[in-house]
Scaffold this motif. Structure first.
Motif, short mmCIF file in Angstrom:
data_model
loop_
_atom_site.label_atom_id
_atom_site.label_comp_id
_atom_site.label_asym_id
_atom_site.label_seq_id
_atom_site.Cartn_x
_atom_site.Cartn_y
_atom_site.Cartn_z
N SER A 159 -4.16 -6.22 -5.60
CA SER A 159 -4.26 -5.09 -6.52
C SER A 159 -5.07 -4.01 -5.83
O SER A 159 -6.05 -4.29 -5.13
CB SER A 159 -4.98 -5.52 -7.80
OG SER A 159 -4.24 -6.51 -8.47
N THR A 160 -4.65 -2.78 -6.01
CA THR A 160 -5.38 -1.68 -5.39
C THR A 160 -6.53 -1.27 -6.29
O THR A 160 -6.50 -1.48 -7.51
CB THR A 160 -4.45 -0.49 -5.12
OG1 THR A 160 -3.86 -0.06 -6.34
CG2 THR A 160 -3.37 -0.88 -4.13
N GLU B 278 -8.94 5.00 -3.95
CA GLU B 278 -8.26 5.77 -2.91
C GLU B 278 -9.21 6.86 -2.41
O GLU B 278 -9.99 7.40 -3.19
CB GLU B 278 -6.99 6.42 -3.47
CG GLU B 278 -5.97 5.40 -3.96
CD GLU B 278 -4.77 6.07 -4.60
OE1 GLU B 278 -4.10 6.84 -3.90
OE2 GLU B 278 -4.54 5.82 -5.79
N ALA C 65 -8.37 -2.62 3.03
CA ALA C 65 -7.67 -1.36 2.75
C ALA C 65 -6.53 -1.16 3.73
O ALA C 65 -6.44 -1.86 4.75
CB ALA C 65 -8.65 -0.18 2.86
N ASN D 277 -5.25 -1.00 8.99
CA ASN D 277 -5.90 -1.62 7.86
C ASN D 277 -7.36 -1.89 8.18
O ASN D 277 -7.77 -1.90 9.33
CB ASN D 277 -5.16 -2.90 7.45
CG ASN D 277 -5.02 -3.88 8.59
OD1 ASN D 277 -6.01 -4.36 9.14
ND2 ASN D 277 -3.80 -4.17 8.97
N LYS E 44 -6.30 3.58 1.03
CA LYS E 44 -6.09 2.90 -0.26
C LYS E 44 -6.71 1.52 -0.16
O LYS E 44 -6.34 0.72 0.69
CB LYS E 44 -4.61 2.80 -0.58
CG LYS E 44 -4.35 2.27 -1.97
CD LYS E 44 -2.90 2.49 -2.36
CE LYS E 44 -2.79 2.40 -3.86
NZ LYS E 44 -1.79 3.29 -4.40
N THR E 45 -7.68 1.25 -1.04
CA THR E 45 -8.43 -0.01 -0.95
C THR E 45 -7.81 -1.08 -1.84
O THR E 45 -7.11 -0.79 -2.81
CB THR E 45 -9.90 0.19 -1.36
OG1 THR E 45 -9.96 0.45 -2.76
CG2 THR E 45 -10.54 1.32 -0.58
N PHE E 46 -8.09 -2.33 -1.51
CA PHE E 46 -7.67 -3.48 -2.30
C PHE E 46 -8.88 -4.04 -3.04
O PHE E 46 -10.02 -3.93 -2.55
CB PHE E 46 -7.08 -4.58 -1.41
CG PHE E 46 -5.96 -4.13 -0.52
CD1 PHE E 46 -4.98 -3.25 -0.96
CD2 PHE E 46 -5.88 -4.58 0.79
CE1 PHE E 46 -3.94 -2.85 -0.14
CE2 PHE E 46 -4.84 -4.19 1.62
CZ PHE E 46 -3.87 -3.32 1.16
N GLU E 47 -8.64 -4.66 -4.18
CA GLU E 47 -9.74 -5.25 -4.94
C GLU E 47 -10.34 -6.46 -4.24
O GLU E 47 -11.54 -6.62 -4.19
CB GLU E 47 -9.27 -5.63 -6.34
CG GLU E 47 -9.05 -4.43 -7.24
CD GLU E 47 -8.65 -4.83 -8.64
OE1 GLU E 47 -8.54 -6.02 -8.94
OE2 GLU E 47 -8.45 -3.90 -9.45
#
Length: 140
Positions: free
Chosen positions: A7-8, A11, A38, A78, A119-122
């Motif tokens: 899940s993102t 940003e 990210a 990434n 864009k980062t991930f949780e």
């Protein structure tokens, strides 16, 4: 194939400082904002570059240095943990004034101008040694 759903979370857009190192700017953003995983895209220009090529037979990275101004036609990569540090795994397509392109793992480059979307991930991601490729990859 190995995969997992992510899940993102957040940003960012960033403009790099002229004279800074391209990859270090990404890692500094990750440290400042606590980014543990990210994906990013970017473009701009560098004054010089060190590009690494991974030899699949030798399982070694070999550096190639370019001491000239280059356009960053495309940059993708990434951010995740590698050991105890955040690491920006960065690939770039660089172009010379005549349009000739160079590409590979961008280890370093002195920024002339750089604009990047992150864009980062949780969930965090941490690289681990992969026996097959002898690379530090995401253990999904």
């Amino acid at each position: 194939m190995h995969y997992r759903e992510v899940s993102t979370a957040r940003e960012f857009v960033t403009r790099f400082e002229t004279g800074a190192d391209w990859r270090e700017e990404l890692e500094s953003l990750a440290d400042a904002e606590g980014i543990d995983a990210a994906f990013f895209f970017g473009l701009g220009a560098v004054q010089d570059a060190e590009v690494w090529f991974y030899d699949q037979t030798d399982t070694e990275y070999y550096p190639v240095e370019f001491d000239e101004p280059l356009e960053v036609a495309a940059c993708v990569g990434n951010i995740s943990w590698l050991g105890d540090e955040r690491f920006a795994h960065t690939h770039a397509v660089l172009s010379r004034a005549d349009g000739e392109t160079l590409a590979g793992h961008l280890n370093a480059g002195t920024v002339f101008a750089g604009e990047v979307y992150v864009k980062t991930f949780e969930a965090p991601l941490e690289r681990a040694f992969d026996d097959t490729t002898e690379l530090d990859l995401w253990p999904l």
